[in-house]
Scaffold this motif. Structure first.
Motif, PDB file in Angstrom:
ATOM      1  N   THR A 440     -39.701  41.569  23.935  1.00 44.93           N
ATOM      2  CA  THR A 440     -39.647  41.842  22.498  1.00 44.93           C
ATOM      3  C   THR A 440     -40.269  43.206  22.222  1.00 44.93           C
ATOM      4  N   ALA A 441     -39.516  44.073  21.583  1.00 44.98           N
ATOM      5  CA  ALA A 441     -39.983  45.422  21.281  1.00 44.98           C
ATOM      6  C   ALA A 441     -41.094  45.393  20.240  1.00 44.98           C
ATOM      7  N   GLU A 442     -41.815  46.513  20.151  1.00 42.30           N
ATOM      8  CA  GLU A 442     -42.924  46.598  19.204  1.00 42.30           C
ATOM      9  C   GLU A 442     -42.444  46.733  17.767  1.00 42.30           C
ATOM     10  N   VAL A 443     -41.127  46.815  17.592  1.00 42.03           N
ATOM     11  CA  VAL A 443     -40.576  46.998  16.255  1.00 42.03           C
ATOM     12  C   VAL A 443     -39.397  46.057  16.046  1.00 42.03           C
ATOM     13  N   GLY A 444     -39.372  45.398  14.903  1.00 43.84           N
ATOM     14  CA  GLY A 444     -38.194  44.665  14.465  1.00 43.84           C
ATOM     15  C   GLY A 444     -37.832  43.430  15.252  1.00 43.84           C
ATOM     16  N   GLY A 445     -38.698  42.980  16.169  1.00 48.59           N
ATOM     17  CA  GLY A 445     -38.353  41.817  16.972  1.00 48.59           C
ATOM     18  C   GLY A 445     -37.155  42.032  17.864  1.00 48.59           C
ATOM     19  N   LEU A 446     -36.879  43.265  18.219  1.00 44.24           N
ATOM     20  CA  LEU A 446     -35.706  43.603  19.019  1.00 44.24           C
ATOM     21  C   LEU A 446     -35.891  43.144  20.467  1.00 44.24           C
ATOM     22  N   ILE A 447     -34.820  42.677  21.085  1.00 36.99           N
ATOM     23  CA  ILE A 447     -34.866  42.113  22.435  1.00 36.99           C
ATOM     24  C   ILE A 447     -34.240  43.090  23.426  1.00 36.99           C
ATOM     25  N   TYR A 448     -34.920  43.298  24.551  1.00 31.51           N
ATOM     26  CA  TYR A 448     -34.429  44.228  25.563  1.00 31.51           C
ATOM     27  C   TYR A 448     -34.870  43.768  26.943  1.00 31.51           C
ATOM     28  N   GLY A 449     -34.238  44.375  27.967  1.00 30.22           N
ATOM     29  CA  GLY A 449     -34.660  44.140  29.339  1.00 30.22           C
ATOM     30  C   GLY A 449     -33.864  43.055  30.033  1.00 30.22           C
ATOM     31  N   GLY A 450     -33.588  43.306  31.338  1.00 32.92           N
ATOM     32  CA  GLY A 450     -32.865  42.356  32.164  1.00 32.92           C
ATOM     33  C   GLY A 450     -32.989  42.732  33.620  1.00 32.92           C
ATOM     34  N   THR A 451     -31.887  42.604  34.363  1.00 32.68           N
ATOM     35  CA  THR A 451     -31.908  42.862  35.809  1.00 32.68           C
ATOM     36  C   THR A 451     -30.858  43.860  36.257  1.00 32.68           C
ATOM     37  N   ASN A 452     -30.123  44.461  35.307  1.00 34.26           N
ATOM     38  CA  ASN A 452     -29.010  45.344  35.655  1.00 34.26           C
ATOM     39  C   ASN A 452     -29.379  46.802  35.400  1.00 34.26           C
ATOM     40  N   ASN A 453     -29.883  47.471  36.447  1.00 37.48           N
ATOM     41  CA  ASN A 453     -30.276  48.874  36.282  1.00 37.48           C
ATOM     42  C   ASN A 453     -29.092  49.806  36.062  1.00 37.48           C
ATOM     43  N   GLU A 454     -27.882  49.318  36.307  1.00 39.50           N
ATOM     44  CA  GLU A 454     -26.680  50.131  36.074  1.00 39.50           C
ATOM     45  C   GLU A 454     -26.058  49.843  34.715  1.00 39.50           C
ATOM     46  N   ASP A 455     -26.751  49.151  33.884  1.00 40.51           N
ATOM     47  CA  ASP A 455     -26.260  48.805  32.542  1.00 40.51           C
ATOM     48  C   ASP A 455     -25.870  50.074  31.774  1.00 40.51           C
ATOM     49  N   ASN A 456     -24.892  49.928  30.899  1.00 46.18           N
ATOM     50  CA  ASN A 456     -24.360  51.074  30.153  1.00 46.18           C
ATOM     51  C   ASN A 456     -24.476  50.816  28.652  1.00 46.18           C
ATOM     52  N   SER A 457     -25.252  51.658  27.967  1.00 48.67           N
ATOM     53  CA  SER A 457     -25.363  51.585  26.500  1.00 48.67           C
ATOM     54  C   SER A 457     -24.520  52.650  25.814  1.00 48.67           C
ATOM     55  N   GLY A 458     -23.695  53.385  26.592  1.00 48.49           N
ATOM     56  CA  GLY A 458     -22.781  54.353  25.997  1.00 48.49           C
ATOM     57  C   GLY A 458     -23.079  55.784  26.389  1.00 48.49           C
ATOM     58  N   SER A 459     -22.829  56.697  25.459  1.00 48.11           N
ATOM     59  CA  SER A 459     -22.939  58.131  25.748  1.00 48.11           C
ATOM     60  C   SER A 459     -23.484  58.866  24.535  1.00 48.11           C
TER      61      SER A 459
END
Length: 641
Positions: A440-459
């Motif tokens: 849980t991020a320090e802002v907004g209750g946002l969720i992040y993190g997993g096991t895929n270091n090659e994940d793509n959030s775009g450009s």
């Protein structure tokens, strides 16, 4: 205003002062203007040169008179909000000058801030008029007229005047732009007059020329002249969508024949296009009329003569509709539509793909969340103006994507439209972080993190973020670009972060790499990472001209060693360049530091180890200033400006 924007959009698509409220005595007979930039009221008179500030919205609350010998300069992008009534106008007296420096991308705009009409802009010159020298105008006892047809009242470029035409008396009203005996030394180019209750431009004698004029929905005449005007009008487009107008062009007075070149007028409600009174006339070429009941008429047939009105080299003919092809490239008026377009609000969330429009100005007035499965595409040249505060940011959730398509010639820009800070751009990925999966991020209750270091959030390509860093709580603020567990499949290149109150870029774990970063005057850290970020940062230029910053680079967390390639940082105020907390480290090549009191430090010397920080192939040394030749050329970031 909105109707005007829609009409112009349709048309183009189809046709492809810092005064206090003061008296003249208060102004002190030449002592100048109250220099307080917060004071936005314009009223009274000025007898010394005065330059407005485009970052201030001015309020014209009465008559503003520019006295002989003084010049009023109005920079590109300035907005003057006006009160309404007959005692609200700007007048440039005989011997005074105005310099309106609008551009196509940043015109000057004068318009009422409430419903109603005002007096517009009046210029008084010393050119010839049939009213004689030192004639008295129909308004305010103003004096105009002389013998110098080459007289200059200054320059007007890219000006929009809206809702002029306040009632003076039963027989007369103000115009949008009123030109009393203005000489040919005056420049008037690219002017739009919209939604007024009298004429758009009226010439009272003089020899001034005007070019690229757009007039829409004036109640009386779009263009009017009298008292022997002898100049030239070039590239004029008139649009009537209301039925209560008088004419597109009205001429009155004597037998002078000014030149009208490329005059296009369109009516959606019939009416009269051209009307000539008394013995007046004109030489008209490039005439195109559409939708009028009457093309040309003599208001005084016993005096007038169609032979005085030469159209395309022949005597005018009222039986000719003059429905000729338009001779004006309407793209020359696209700047008006751009200026009048109301910002489109961005807030809430999207769960389907969305592409912004670079021709639209956007306003971020809350949290804008791109949900999992959706992509937000932002084309080159798009501007997103933001509100300020902790609830104003763009977030790309886990599983969502962003595609910022800026270019060096047309970067994407995100910045507050008013003083203050905002939350910046946040990306949430599925890569590894020491905070674990679904942290849980320090802002907004946002969720992040997993096991895929090659994940793509775009450009992200060619992005400018300004004035980020709104305060979240006593210990934390937003950054410019915040990367929560963003994976290496994400592309981030050519990013500038300017004038923020916290970090420029902060990495919370993840494996994303970032290339070509420019950071200037961030209050906290230019670059910051924690939670085990393992990517690469290449070609970073940091400039500190303020003294209240923390570091150029701060690392925190575990013993991972991300790669920092070509890192140049310059301080004009000392301070610390690189700071490593806990057991964090890095492999740095191409380091160049200038002006710092401390090159590198361990914030937690009992835990940290300089051996974890490798610089140019050797263990870091806090006694080394690392004042090498710059490894990044600042000219590579000329696109930022």
């Amino acid at each position: 205003m909105r109707k005007s924007t829609q009409n112009l959009s349709f048309l183009l698509g189809v046709l492809l002062l810092a005064f206090t409220s003061c008296s003249d005595d208060d102004l002190g007979g030449g002592t100048g203007v109250d220099p307080d930039p917060v004071d936005s009221e314009l009223v009274g008179s000025i007898d010394n040169d005065m330059t407005l500030d485009a970052s201030i919205d001015y309020n014209l609350t009465g008559v503003l008179s520019v006295e002989p010998g003084a010049t009023l300069t109005i920079p590109a992008g300035t907005t003057i909000n006006t009160a309404i009534g007959t005692d609200v106008y700007i007048v440039v007296q005989q011997g005074a000058m105005i310099d309106i420096q609008g551009t196509a991308s940043s015109p000057v705009r004068m318009a009422p801030s409430t419903a109603g009409t005002w007096g517009g802009l009046l210029l008084l010159g010393e050119a010839e008029t049939t009213a004689g020298s030192d004639a008295t105008a129909e308004v305010g006892g103003l004096i105009y007229g002389g013998t110098n047809n080459n007289d200059s009242s200054g320059s007007i470029e890219y000006l929009i005047i809206e809702n002029s035409g306040a009632q003076i008396n039963a027989d007369s009203q103000y115009n949008g732009l009123t030109l009393y005996a203005v000489g040919s030394g005056t420049t008037i180019e690219n002017v739009a007059i919209l939604n007024g209750e009298d004429d758009g431009i009226e010439f009272f004698g003089g020899a001034v020329n005007a070019t690229n004029i757009y007039v829409e929905d004036l109640q009386d005449d779009a263009i009017d002249w009298t008292e022997g005007w002898s100049g030239t009008l070039t590239n004029t487009y008139v649009l009537h969508t209301r039925g209560d107008f008088s004419t597109a062009l009205e001429a009155d007075g004597n037998e002078t024949q000014p030149n009208i070149t490329n005059f296009t007028a369109v009516s959606e409600t019939g009416g009269t296009a051209l009307q000539f009174k008394s013995v007046s006339g004109a030489n008209i070429t490039g005439l195109s009329l559409s939708g009028y009941d009457t093309s040309v008429e003599l208001a005084d047939p016993e005096e007038g003569d169609f032979a005085n009105i030469q159209i395309e080299g022949q005597d005018s003919n009222p039986n000719n509709t003059y429905s000729n092809p338009n001779q004006i490239d309407l793209s020359i008026f696209s700047w008006i539509n751009d200026a009048l377009s109301e910002p489109q609000s961005l807030s809430g969330s999207i769960d389907e793909d969305m592409t912004l429009d670079a021709e639209t100005t956007y306003y971020l007035d809350g949290v804008f969340s791109v949900e999992s499965g959706a992509t937000l595409t932002i084309p080159a040249g798009t501007t997103i103006n933001t509100a300020t505060g902790t609830d104003v940011y763009i977030v790309i959730q886990k599983g969502a994507m962003i595609d910022i398509q800026g270019t060096a010639e047309a970067p994407v820009r995100m910045a507050p439209s008013e003083p203050g800070t905002w939350g910046g751009l946040l990306l949430l990925g599925d890569a590894e972080t020491t905070a674990g999966s679904d942290a849980t991020a320090e802002v907004g209750g946002l969720i992040y993190g997993g096991t895929n270091n090659e994940d793509n959030s775009g450009s992200i390509q060619y992005l400018i973020i300004e004035n980020s860093g709104a305060q979240i709580n006593a210990d934390s603020q937003y950054n410019g670009l915040t990367l929560y567990a963003v994976g290496s499949g994400t592309t981030i290149e050519n990013v500038a972060l300017l004038n923020g109150e916290d970090d420029g870029i902060e990495f919370f774990g993840g494996a994303v790499s970032v290339t070509n970063v420019y950071v200037q005057d961030l209050q906290d850290d230019a670059i910051d990472w924690t939670e085990g970020w393992s990517g690469t940062l290449t070609n970073t230029y940091v400039l500190h001209t303020r003294s209240d910053f923390s570091t150029a680079l701060e690392a925190d967390g575990n013993a991972t060693q991300p790669s920092i390639v070509n890192f140049t940082a310059i301080s004009e105020n000392g301070g610390t360049a690189l700071q490593f907390k806990s057991v964090s480290g890095a492999i740095i090549t191409g380091l160049s530091l200038t002006g710092y009191d401390t090159s590198i430090e361990l914030a937690d010397p009992e835990e940290g180890d300089f051996a974890n920080i490798e610089i140019d192939g050797v263990v870091s040394d806090p006694t080394n200033t690392y004042e090498a030749e710059a490894t990044v050329n600042v000219e590579d970031f000329s696109w930022v400006n």
